[in-house]
Design a protein around this motif. Structure first.
Motif, PDB file in Angstrom:
ATOM      1  N   VAL A  30      20.523  -2.116   1.368  1.00 15.61           N
ATOM      2  CA  VAL A  30      19.687  -3.141   2.059  1.00 15.61           C
ATOM      3  C   VAL A  30      18.556  -2.381   2.798  1.00 15.61           C
ATOM      4  N   ALA A  31      17.346  -2.900   2.628  1.00 15.64           N
ATOM      5  CA  ALA A  31      16.192  -2.309   3.341  1.00 15.64           C
ATOM      6  C   ALA A  31      15.647  -3.337   4.376  1.00 15.64           C
ATOM      7  N   LEU A  32      15.269  -2.859   5.555  1.00 12.00           N
ATOM      8  CA  LEU A  32      14.756  -3.722   6.634  1.00 12.00           C
ATOM      9  C   LEU A  32      13.321  -3.312   6.969  1.00 12.00           C
ATOM     10  N   ASP A  33      12.510  -4.326   7.384  1.00 10.83           N
ATOM     11  CA  ASP A  33      11.126  -4.012   7.741  1.00 10.83           C
ATOM     12  C   ASP A  33      10.794  -4.805   9.005  1.00 10.83           C
ATOM     13  N   LYS A  34      10.266  -4.134  10.040  1.00 12.75           N
ATOM     14  CA  LYS A  34       9.998  -4.790  11.328  1.00 12.75           C
ATOM     15  C   LYS A  34       8.819  -5.767  11.224  1.00 12.75           C
ATOM     16  N   ASP A  35       8.080  -5.655  10.135  1.00  9.64           N
ATOM     17  CA  ASP A  35       6.940  -6.578   9.990  1.00  9.64           C
ATOM     18  C   ASP A  35       7.397  -7.973   9.600  1.00  9.64           C
ATOM     19  N   ALA A  36       8.615  -8.150   9.334  1.00 10.54           N
ATOM     20  CA  ALA A  36       9.099  -9.485   8.953  1.00 10.54           C
ATOM     21  C   ALA A  36       8.948 -10.421  10.149  1.00 10.54           C
ATOM     22  N   PRO A  37       8.697 -11.613   9.940  1.00  9.69           N
ATOM     23  CA  PRO A  37       8.628 -12.382   8.679  1.00  9.69           C
ATOM     24  C   PRO A  37       7.231 -12.471   8.120  1.00  9.69           C
ATOM     25  N   VAL A  38       6.374 -11.486   8.471  1.00 10.60           N
ATOM     26  CA  VAL A  38       5.013 -11.533   7.933  1.00 10.60           C
ATOM     27  C   VAL A  38       5.118 -11.391   6.426  1.00 10.60           C
ATOM     28  N   PRO A  39       4.438 -12.284   5.723  1.00 10.86           N
ATOM     29  CA  PRO A  39       4.503 -12.147   4.258  1.00 10.86           C
ATOM     30  C   PRO A  39       3.945 -10.810   3.813  1.00 10.86           C
ATOM     31  N   PHE A  40       4.501 -10.384   2.764  1.00 10.78           N
ATOM     32  CA  PHE A  40       4.126  -9.115   2.121  1.00 10.78           C
ATOM     33  C   PHE A  40       4.462  -7.914   2.983  1.00 10.78           C
ATOM     34  N   ALA A  41       3.959  -7.843   4.170  1.00 12.67           N
ATOM     35  CA  ALA A  41       4.201  -6.660   5.000  1.00 12.67           C
ATOM     36  C   ALA A  41       5.662  -6.585   5.425  1.00 12.67           C
ATOM     37  N   GLY A  42       6.277  -7.720   5.608  1.00 14.00           N
ATOM     38  CA  GLY A  42       7.683  -7.707   6.029  1.00 14.00           C
ATOM     39  C   GLY A  42       8.658  -7.867   4.869  1.00 14.00           C
ATOM     40  N   GLU A  43       8.182  -7.832   3.596  1.00 17.44           N
ATOM     41  CA  GLU A  43       9.049  -8.010   2.431  1.00 17.44           C
ATOM     42  C   GLU A  43       9.245  -6.658   1.714  1.00 17.44           C
ATOM     43  N   ILE A  44      10.378  -6.538   1.009  1.00 14.41           N
ATOM     44  CA  ILE A  44      10.701  -5.309   0.263  1.00 14.41           C
ATOM     45  C   ILE A  44      10.450  -5.610  -1.211  1.00 14.41           C
ATOM     46  N   CYS A  45       9.615  -4.776  -1.804  1.00 10.40           N
ATOM     47  CA  CYS A  45       9.261  -5.011  -3.210  1.00 10.40           C
ATOM     48  C   CYS A  45       9.972  -4.059  -4.178  1.00 10.40           C
ATOM     49  N   ALA A  46      10.443  -2.899  -3.757  1.00 12.98           N
ATOM     50  CA  ALA A  46      11.023  -1.970  -4.738  1.00 12.98           C
ATOM     51  C   ALA A  46      11.880  -0.903  -4.059  1.00 12.98           C
ATOM     52  N   PHE A  47      12.842  -0.371  -4.923  1.00  8.75           N
ATOM     53  CA  PHE A  47      13.601   0.849  -4.566  1.00  8.75           C
ATOM     54  C   PHE A  47      13.314   1.890  -5.662  1.00  8.75           C
ATOM     55  N   LYS A  48      12.917   3.048  -5.249  1.00  7.48           N
ATOM     56  CA  LYS A  48      12.627   4.109  -6.214  1.00  7.48           C
ATOM     57  C   LYS A  48      13.608   5.272  -6.060  1.00  7.48           C
ATOM     58  N   TYR A  84      27.108  12.131  -9.451  1.00  5.66           N
ATOM     59  CA  TYR A  84      25.646  12.256  -9.437  1.00  5.66           C
ATOM     60  C   TYR A  84      25.161  12.202  -7.984  1.00  5.66           C
ATOM     61  N   THR A  85      24.066  12.925  -7.670  1.00  8.95           N
ATOM     62  CA  THR A  85      23.420  12.901  -6.330  1.00  8.95           C
ATOM     63  C   THR A  85      21.901  12.814  -6.530  1.00  8.95           C
ATOM     64  N   PHE A  86      21.317  11.875  -5.862  1.00 11.36           N
ATOM     65  CA  PHE A  86      19.855  11.712  -5.997  1.00 11.36           C
ATOM     66  C   PHE A  86      19.305  11.083  -4.702  1.00 11.36           C
ATOM     67  N   ILE A  87      17.946  10.956  -4.647  1.00 14.81           N
ATOM     68  CA  ILE A  87      17.212  10.418  -3.474  1.00 14.81           C
ATOM     69  C   ILE A  87      16.713   9.026  -3.843  1.00 14.81           C
ATOM     70  N   ILE A  88      16.799   8.126  -2.852  1.00 13.66           N
ATOM     71  CA  ILE A  88      16.295   6.769  -3.028  1.00 13.66           C
ATOM     72  C   ILE A  88      15.414   6.394  -1.821  1.00 13.66           C
ATOM     73  N   GLN A  89      14.329   5.661  -2.105  1.00 16.94           N
ATOM     74  CA  GLN A  89      13.420   5.183  -1.044  1.00 16.94           C
ATOM     75  C   GLN A  89      13.131   3.699  -1.301  1.00 16.94           C
ATOM     76  N   ALA A  90      12.869   2.991  -0.176  1.00 13.73           N
ATOM     77  CA  ALA A  90      12.511   1.563  -0.266  1.00 13.73           C
ATOM     78  C   ALA A  90      11.005   1.393  -0.027  1.00 13.73           C
ATOM     79  N   TYR A  91      10.360   0.481  -0.735  1.00 14.23           N
ATOM     80  CA  TYR A  91       8.927   0.229  -0.641  1.00 14.23           C
ATOM     81  C   TYR A  91       8.724  -1.249  -0.284  1.00 14.23           C
ATOM     82  N   ASP A  92       7.796  -1.488   0.748  1.00 17.07           N
ATOM     83  CA  ASP A  92       7.477  -2.893   1.080  1.00 17.07           C
ATOM     84  C   ASP A  92       6.342  -3.380   0.165  1.00 17.07           C
ATOM     85  N   CYS A  93       5.939  -4.635   0.388  1.00 21.47           N
ATOM     86  CA  CYS A  93       4.976  -5.233  -0.550  1.00 21.47           C
ATOM     87  C   CYS A  93       3.514  -4.988  -0.138  1.00 21.47           C
TER      88      CYS A  93
END
Length: 915
Positions: A30-48, A84-93
């Motif tokens: 689960v990814a959290l963004d303090k910009d919520a509930p602002v559209p786009f800025a507070g939403e999560i668009c991807a995990f890489k 397996y071991t790898f790195i993951i990052q969350a990206y907002d919109c």
């Protein structure tokens, strides 16, 4: 405005089951963004995911809540990689729909473990497991089996249990794969065990293929000979056969320095100690080249040698058994009174210890006074296991002490075994040969010579005759034991070579290919080749040498039965006298019975000769074409036939060659009269052969061991002379031959000889010419007339008178026939002319027939005399036809003409049948 970065946990732990794509993360992604509930800025668009070629991907499930999922892009195999071991990052919109000014979270570490599935079964490392155990022991572990599992997890890759599948075996297995025996194993009970074992992993999955475990049971190492057969079979004519072709010595790894082995062939219960030729003593001595003149004192009982008839006898080997109650008197004239200063006594003897504390003398041979006195002139006896020869010389001018008793002390005299003794006397020296070895007397005592007297002497065997000093003459000093081949030869002594030949065994031990024996092998035979001693340092050389030891029996008809074998060995080790004990081998050779031969004598069994030939200096040869043939009958079985199908057994008769030892030509009826007849044979015919002959009024005897061909040659030269033929008409003889002193005998071939006196000799010249050509006569079909009667009966004893009467009647019939022909020509010219026309039809053929015209006048009431005369006349005509050169062809044509004439009138047919 996108002021803040997304936030995720710093680390995640996940589990994925292999062959599945769902990863269970802890904590959830689960990814959290303090910009919520602002559209786009507070939403999560991807995990890489950052990492090289990671088989995973992260997807966003809800942009607003930031919830995501981690899944596998392709099937995950635990056996290839467990974690397996790898790195993951969350990206907002970002700040707008275009996704510009996006921000990413910090990097979080994801550690994923692959969960195993029990997909593989255990498999054993070896296809077959082998082990060897020693009998009589309990093992903690005989061997260990091991299985593996290719699953990746400890739960499924570890083997948790092993199990024996084969039921009722004395073995157990633990969870580590160690196999042990649950009871002591016995090599005699079972040499090898084969058991099947399976394995289970910790998921209780068992192996797809069970494994074979082979356990060999080894006997407790016992030093001794291995790989030999107790029974060895020997068939007559096999030559030399190996006794132990695969034998070898087991020493149980002992430090052996030398081996000493003795092989003994025990034949003391066969015949006279071993298998020897069972010919008569005279034949054997002739075969061995002994000087002639030997007198057999213990011959087989017969009409001429009847003094052994009352003794106990084993007829197969001519062995006489004396139980202390019998003795035999040798008739006067058999042995000359004066043996001279050189003579030989030989015998086979089997003797045991004498019964009683004070053993009496046991007489073998004794020459003593017949009456009045009790003087022993010469004797051979046993006393207290000593052999004693007594020889009292007659008184001469030198009245001095002379050697009289010669004593030998030998263990063999009382060992209850057969031994061959020869006493050679060259007075005053006496030498004993026992089994071919020379022995000098250990004691010689002197005595006074015997004063001359006119008292007759009695020679005895088995006891000594006591003619004086007792109320009634009787036997004394009886012998206990067995004797055979007791002979005495006056005037000559026997050579060592002949003595060795006479006692030689025909069976014994042998070594095949002596040259191939190892250099370190020493061996030694005893004289009779019944004992072989071998010694060597190398075990392998001894093994090879013993494998070459064989049994041989050179007799064509050996004595069937068992020959015992004993092999004893001693082993020495380094630094020790005896280290291990080798048990003896007890085996036996089974000698089979030879096929019994059938000896057949054939030849001309009757003939007649003029008296002049019998009276000539050479006489008449009795057996000019005698043939002696021997055959054996064998049963052959076809391999494809059933055992109970006796009808398909094939009898095969094969001719075989072997020796004969005597042929007797005996006179049937009254014995020969030496005043006017005899049987003769040129002694030169016996030269170069092992044959000798004796002649008497009872017949002629040829003896000696020689081939059937040699006997044929000699018998064909035997002649019969009769210079008193006027008183003789015929003689009958019987021929009979033998092999092995009567063990195999021929048929009794009877021969009849007729003497033709001068009154009929001219007429019989032609008859005898026909008789001596039996092969020609057998192919000619003679009519039943006077000539064929002579051929078939070969002129019986009244033949001469019958022939004279027949000739007289023949002349009378011819005269009467001429008279009746003339009478017939006068009474019946017409019928005679018709008959003549009928006969003219035959003139075109080559057949010549004489027609009896008297048959035309044959009447039903004619007398028997006339009928008999006509029969005789017809027989004369047939005889004439048979004597012609083309008799066979004429007879065949005559039969054809009979068929033609039978189609004509009855009168002609009757006449033609008579012809």
């Amino acid at each position: 405005v996108n002021k803040h970065k997304p936030w995720i946990e710093t680390s995640y732990h996940g589990i994925i089951t292999e062959n599945n794509d769902t990863v269970i993360l802890d904590p959830p992604l689960v990814a959290l963004d303090k910009d919520a509930p602002v559209p786009f800025a507070g939403e999560i668009c991807a995990f890489k995911i950052h990492g090289q070629e990671m088989p995973f991907e992260a997807v966003v499930l809800n942009k607003t809540s930031g919830e995501g999922r981690l899944r596998a892009k392709s099937p995950i195999d635990c056996e290839l990689q467990k974690e397996y071991t790898f790195i993951i990052q969350a990206y907002d919109c970002g700040s707008g729909p275009a996704g510009t000014n996006w921000k990413k979270s910090h990097k979080a570490v994801v550690h994923i473990q692959v969960k195993d599935v029990n997909e593989f079964s255990p498999a054993f490392k070896e296809s077959v497991y082998k082990a060897t155990v020693t009998e009589g022991k309990i093992y903690d572990s005989i061997l260990q089996v091991e299985a593996i599992d290719e699953d990746c997890s400890p739960q499924y890759s570890q083997i948790c249990n092993y199990e024996i599948v084969t039921a009722d075996v004395p073995f157990a297995i633990d969870r580590n794969g160690n196999i042990r025996n649950t009871e002591k194993l016995s090599y005699d009970k079972q040499h090898q065990y084969e058991i099947m074992v399976t394995a289970f992993d910790c998921g209780q999955k068992h192996a797809t293929e069970d494994v074979l475990v082979r356990v060999n049971v080894k006997p407790v190492c016992k030093p001794g000979w291995q790989d030999w057969n107790k029974r060895i079979e020997y068939r007559p004519g096999s030559g030399s056969i190996p006794l132990f072709p695969s034998i070898h010595l087991e020493t149980c790894d002992g430090p052996v320095s030398s081996i000493h082995t003795t092989i003994e062939l025990q034949t003391n219960y066969i015949g006279k100690g071993c298998d020897r030729e069972t010919y008569s003593e005279k034949s054997l001595q002739k075969l061995c080249g002994a000087s002639s003149g030997a007198i057999d004192l213990l011959p087989s009982p017969s009409t001429t040698t009847n003094w052994t008839a009352g003794l106990l006898m084993d007829s197969n080997d001519i062995i006489f058994k004396f139980d202390g109650k019998q003795g035999a008197k040798i008739p006067d004239g058999i042995v000359p009174k004066n043996l001279t200063d050189q003579f030989t006594i030989s015998l086979w003897m089997k003797h045991g210890p004498s019964p009683g504390l004070r053993a009496e003398k046991e007489t073998i041979l004794c020459n003593s006074d017949k009456t009045e006195m009790n003087r022993h002139h010469y004797a051979l006896y046993v006393h207290n296991c000593r052999l004693v020869f007594l020889l009292r010389k007659d008184f001469d001018q030198a009245d001095t002490f002379r050697p009289a008793e010669f004593h030998w002390k030998l263990d063999q005299i009382c060992d209850k075994e057969w031994h061959y003794y020869v006493v050679n006397v060259e007075f005053p020296v006496v030498t004993l040969y026992m089994d071919g070895t020379t022995y000098e007397p250990y004691l010689v005592t002197n005595d006074w010579p015997i004063h001359p007297s006119h008292i007759a002497m009695q020679l005895t065997v088995g006891a000594c005759w006591q003619g004086g000093e007792v109320t009634k003459p009787r036997f004394a000093q009886y012998f206990h034991g067995s004797l055979a081949s007791l002979t005495i030869r006056p005037g000559k002594i026997e050579s060592q070579k002949v003595i060795s030949c006479l006692q030689a065994c025909k069976e014994g031990l042998d070594i095949n290919s002596l040259e191939s024996l190892g250099q370190g092998i020493k061996y030694h035979f005893n004289p009779s080749q019944s004992v072989l001693v071998m010694e060597g340092d190398d075990i392998e050389n001894i093994n090879q040498a013993l494998q070459k030891v064989s049994y041989i029996n050179s007799r064509q008809f050996p004595t069937a039965g068992v020959r015992r074998l004993k092999v004893s060995s001693k082993v020495q080790c380094f630094g020790e006298d005896v280290c291990i004990s080798i048990p003896d081998i007890d085996a036996y050779v089974m000698v089979f019975q030879a096929n019994e031969p059938k000896i057949t004598i054939t030849g001309m069994d009757h003939f007649a000769r003029p008296a002049a030939q019998f009276e000539s200096e050479r006489g008449v040869i009795l057996l000019p074409d005698i043939r002696i043939v021997s055959t054996v009958t064998k049963m052959e079985h076809s391999v494809e036939l059933r055992e109970h199908d006796r009808a398909n057994k094939q009898v095969v008769v094969e001719e075989m060659l072997h020796n004969l030892d005597f042929c007797d030509v005996l006179v049937i009826g009254a014995e020969l009269d030496p005043e006017q007849e005899c049987l003769e044979l040129d002694r030169g015919e016996l030269q170069g052969k092992h044959l000798d002959a004796t002649n008497s009024t009872a017949g002629y005897s040829i003896y000696g061991v020689d081939s059937m061909f040699s006997y044929e040659q000699v018998l064909r030269q035997l002649r019969y002379r009769n210079w008193g033929t006027s008183a003789s008409a015929d003689r009958k003889f019987r021929v009979k031959c033998s092999e092995l002193n009567g063990r195999y005998t021929s048929n009794e071939f009877n021969l009849e000889v007729n003497i033709l006196h001068s009154s009929s000799s001219n007429f019989m010249d032609h008859v005898n010419h026909m008789i001596v050509q039996p092969q020609f006569l057998q192919s000619v079909q003679h009519p039943e007339g006077s000539v064929s009667a002579v051929h078939s009966s070969v002129v019986p004893s009244v033949a001469t008178m019958v022939i004279i009467i027949c000739v007289s009647i023949l002349v009378l019939v011819i005269t009467l026939g001429v008279y009746r022909i003339r009478t017939a020509q006068q009474h019946g010219p017409a019928e005679h002319e018709g008959a003549k026309d009928s006969e003219m039809d035959w003139d075109d053929s080559a057949l010549t027939i004489t027609v009896n015209p008297m048959e035309k006048y044959e009447k039903p009431h004619q007398t028997e005399e006339e009928s008999e005369e006509e029969d005789i006349d017809d027989e004369e005509e047939e005889t004439t036809s048979a004597e012609s050169d083309d008799s066979e062809e004429e007879e065949e044509e005559e039969e054809e003409e009979e068929v033609i004439v039978q189609k004509g009138d009855k009168q002609n047919a009757t006449r033609q049948e008579q012809l």
